[in-house]
Design a protein around this motif. Structure first.
Motif, mmCIF file in Angstrom:
data_model
loop_
_atom_site.group_PDB
_atom_site.id
_atom_site.type_symbol
_atom_site.label_atom_id
_atom_site.label_comp_id
_atom_site.label_asym_id
_atom_site.label_seq_id
_atom_site.Cartn_x
_atom_site.Cartn_y
_atom_site.Cartn_z
ATOM 1 N N ALA A 144 0.826 -1.204 0.000
ATOM 2 C CA ALA A 144 0.000 0.000 0.000
ATOM 3 C C ALA A 144 0.862 1.258 0.000
ATOM 4 O O ALA A 144 0.593 2.220 -0.730
ATOM 5 C CB ALA A 144 -0.939 -0.003 1.204
ATOM 6 N N GLY A 145 1.919 1.269 0.826
ATOM 7 C CA GLY A 145 2.779 2.436 0.918
ATOM 8 C C GLY A 145 3.557 2.706 -0.359
ATOM 9 O O GLY A 145 3.618 3.839 -0.836
ATOM 10 N N LEU A 146 4.142 1.663 -0.943
ATOM 11 C CA LEU A 146 4.909 1.831 -2.175
ATOM 12 C C LEU A 146 4.014 2.257 -3.330
ATOM 13 O O LEU A 146 4.386 3.121 -4.140
ATOM 14 C CB LEU A 146 5.618 0.526 -2.534
ATOM 15 N N ASN A 147 2.834 1.652 -3.410
ATOM 16 C CA ASN A 147 1.942 1.974 -4.520
ATOM 17 C C ASN A 147 1.500 3.441 -4.469
ATOM 18 O O ASN A 147 1.513 4.142 -5.485
ATOM 19 C CB ASN A 147 0.727 1.055 -4.492
ATOM 20 N N PHE A 148 1.140 3.915 -3.282
ATOM 21 C CA PHE A 148 0.727 5.319 -3.169
ATOM 22 C C PHE A 148 1.905 6.268 -3.369
ATOM 23 O O PHE A 148 1.730 7.380 -3.855
ATOM 24 C CB PHE A 148 0.070 5.583 -1.821
ATOM 25 N N LEU A 174 -6.505 -3.482 0.425
ATOM 26 C CA LEU A 174 -5.346 -3.632 1.294
ATOM 27 C C LEU A 174 -5.629 -3.098 2.693
ATOM 28 O O LEU A 174 -5.232 -3.712 3.692
ATOM 29 C CB LEU A 174 -4.139 -2.915 0.687
ATOM 30 N N ASN A 175 -6.317 -1.966 2.797
ATOM 31 C CA ASN A 175 -6.614 -1.385 4.109
ATOM 32 C C ASN A 175 -7.461 -2.319 4.961
ATOM 33 O O ASN A 175 -7.202 -2.499 6.159
ATOM 34 C CB ASN A 175 -7.330 -0.049 3.940
ATOM 35 N N LEU A 176 -8.484 -2.914 4.366
ATOM 36 C CA LEU A 176 -9.342 -3.833 5.116
ATOM 37 C C LEU A 176 -8.605 -5.116 5.474
ATOM 38 O O LEU A 176 -8.787 -5.671 6.564
ATOM 39 C CB LEU A 176 -10.604 -4.152 4.301
ATOM 40 N N ALA A 177 -7.763 -5.594 4.573
ATOM 41 C CA ALA A 177 -6.987 -6.805 4.854
ATOM 42 C C ALA A 177 -6.047 -6.586 6.030
ATOM 43 O O ALA A 177 -5.848 -7.472 6.874
ATOM 44 C CB ALA A 177 -6.204 -7.225 3.611
ATOM 45 N N ALA A 187 -4.644 -0.041 16.681
ATOM 46 C CA ALA A 187 -3.190 -0.178 16.620
ATOM 47 C C ALA A 187 -2.736 -0.600 15.230
ATOM 48 O O ALA A 187 -1.724 -0.110 14.718
ATOM 49 C CB ALA A 187 -2.720 -1.198 17.655
ATOM 50 N N ALA A 188 -3.475 -1.510 14.601
ATOM 51 C CA ALA A 188 -3.116 -1.953 13.250
ATOM 52 C C ALA A 188 -3.224 -0.804 12.253
ATOM 53 O O ALA A 188 -2.351 -0.623 11.392
ATOM 54 C CB ALA A 188 -4.010 -3.114 12.822
ATOM 55 N N SER A 189 -4.294 -0.007 12.365
ATOM 56 C CA SER A 189 -4.462 1.137 11.489
ATOM 57 C C SER A 189 -3.341 2.144 11.714
ATOM 58 O O SER A 189 -2.806 2.739 10.760
ATOM 59 C CB SER A 189 -5.825 1.797 11.740
ATOM 60 N N SER A 190 -2.951 2.335 12.978
ATOM 61 C CA SER A 190 -1.878 3.263 13.303
ATOM 62 C C SER A 190 -0.551 2.816 12.693
ATOM 63 O O SER A 190 0.182 3.612 12.113
ATOM 64 C CB SER A 190 -1.716 3.379 14.819
ATOM 65 N N MET A 191 -0.225 1.541 12.845
ATOM 66 C CA MET A 191 1.045 1.060 12.332
ATOM 67 C C MET A 191 1.100 1.135 10.810
ATOM 68 O O MET A 191 2.134 1.504 10.229
ATOM 69 C CB MET A 191 1.295 -0.378 12.798
ATOM 70 N N GLN A 192 -0.017 0.794 10.153
ATOM 71 C CA GLN A 192 -0.038 0.910 8.701
ATOM 72 C C GLN A 192 0.153 2.365 8.268
ATOM 73 O O GLN A 192 0.908 2.671 7.344
ATOM 74 C CB GLN A 192 -1.344 0.368 8.120
#
Length: 394
Positions: free
Chosen positions: A212-216, A319-322, A333-338
């Motif tokens: 997700a990070g690389l693609n954006f 990807l965000n939901l996964a 916490a998962a949302s924060s780390m992503q």
């Protein structure tokens, strides 16, 4: 609810993009060069990334609504500080404070969506919010340019403070508390470190977050280079940023709309595949045009970013939901780390990559291609690893 969560997500792009048209005026007033002006983005993103690690876990412990309301108030005060800055260091300090608070709406808002919905419904709502959210980067620089016609660059930050005040009132009245006390986890340093350790040691989470990070980042390299791209490569004025942002965000809106329609009808992995096919088309067309044209011009110069933004909007909701589903008891916490992984990467793009590649259109095109290729390779690695894990599982 959909409109409110989208509005909360707009703090990030509004805090970045509205000030782009004001770069020349800020540079003139404070006597700084383009590289120093670029740091107003890097400082903001670095503080944004660090606080990403805090917003989610705090919302897991005390509830979503108090964290959102507090974050919006801090953003309002930081915007007032930026508007009253009398030096470049003072402006950078309050930009950092903006970054501390701006991510709360997006990070905690994602957790709210997953608290209330599951499966195709969650993907559909995430995509609908992405469509509304996608308008922000398109209109933000246009609003910034329009505001400059009414006053100096400080009026932009007064506008951001007013926007924050409106969103705070709406959230106070409309936003429900989706994370009830029975599901909350105590906020202890030890347990928080343990949660983050478990998240970071989860290979699927890391692979999905990196994809997700690389693609954006392939799109963000253009966003962070917008002043150079619009004012110098395209030769447009400070009120013309919409010529770049409007097509790009139109692509994002179209992609998000397609994602909403595909939810529940097409397998998530197939949707991601469609997104990468579109990204490849964007990258190839961008390389060919930027490499062959002696001088880039509208509309061809912005067509690749239109396509690439559409591909990013197709891929991101899946990807965000996964990522959130990897840790159902610690979604905050998962949302924060992503968000930390993605935003830290964007800070590097804005502070390091953009200054290196933005001097030429071909440099930007090569950077987009590199990020897209890296994202595709990590995604293929993830699919292979998951297939192997399912085969080995008894």
């Amino acid at each position: 609810m959909m409109w409110l969560l989208a509005g909360l997500s707009m703090f990030g792009p509004f805090a970045i993009d509205t000030m782009f048209p004001a770069f020349p005026r800020i540079g003139t007033e404070f006597g700084v060069d383009k590289l120093m002006l670029q740091q107003t983005i890097s400082v903001y993103l670095l503080s944004y990334a660090l606080m990403c690690l805090v917003h989610g876990p705090v919302s897991d412990a005390v509830g979503r609504k108090p964290v959102i309301l507090t974050g919006v108030i801090v953003f309002l005060l930081a915007s007032v500080g930026c508007a009253m800055a009398t030096s470049m260091p003072m402006l950078l300090a309050f930009r950092a404070l903006q970054g501390v608070s701006a991510g709360v709406g997006m990070i905690v808002g994602r957790a709210v969506i997953r608290d209330l919905h599951a499966g195709a419904d969650a993907q559909r709502l995430m995509s609908q919010i992405s469509m509304i959210f996608g308008v922000a980067p398109a209109i933000a620089p246009v609003v910034g340019g329009w505001l400059l016609g009414w006053g100096d660059w400080r009026i932009i930050f007064w506008f951001l403070a007013g926007f924050a005040a409106l969103i705070w009132m709406a959230a106070f009245i409309v936003l429900p508390e989706s994370h009830t006390p029975s599901y909350r986890t105590p906020l202890r340093v030890g347990s928080l470190a343990s949660s983050y350790r478990d998240i970071l040691l989860d290979p699927p989470f890391l692979r999905l977050s990196v994809v997700a990070g690389l693609n954006f980042a392939g799109f963000f390299v253009y966003i962070s280079s917008a002043p150079e791209f619009v004012l110098h490569h395209l030769g447009l004025g400070e009120g013309d940023f919409g010529w770049f942002f409007a097509p790009s965000i139109a692509g994002m809106v179209v992609g998000a709309f397609a994602s909403s329609k595909l939810a529940g009808k097409v397998a998530p992995t197939q949707q991601v595949r469609y997104g990468f096919i579109l990204a490849t088309l964007a990258v190839v067309s961008n390389l060919l045009y930027s490499g062959l044209a002696t001088h880039i011009a509208l509309p061809w110069a912005v067509l690749p970013t239109f396509l690439y933004a559409g591909s990013a909007a197709l891929i991101a909701p899946v990807l965000n939901l996964a990522v959130l589903d990897r840790f159902p008891l610690h979604r905050g916490a998962a949302s924060s780390m992503q968000a930390f992984i993605s935003t830290a990467g964007n800070a590097i793009v804005a502070g390091v990559v953009s200054p290196l590649v933005s001097h030429t259109p071909l440099g930007l095109a090569l950077a987009m291609a590199a990020f897209a290729l890296a994202a595709r390779l990590v995604w293929m690695w993830h699919l292979h690893a998951e297939k192997k894990a399912n085969t080995d599982r008894p």
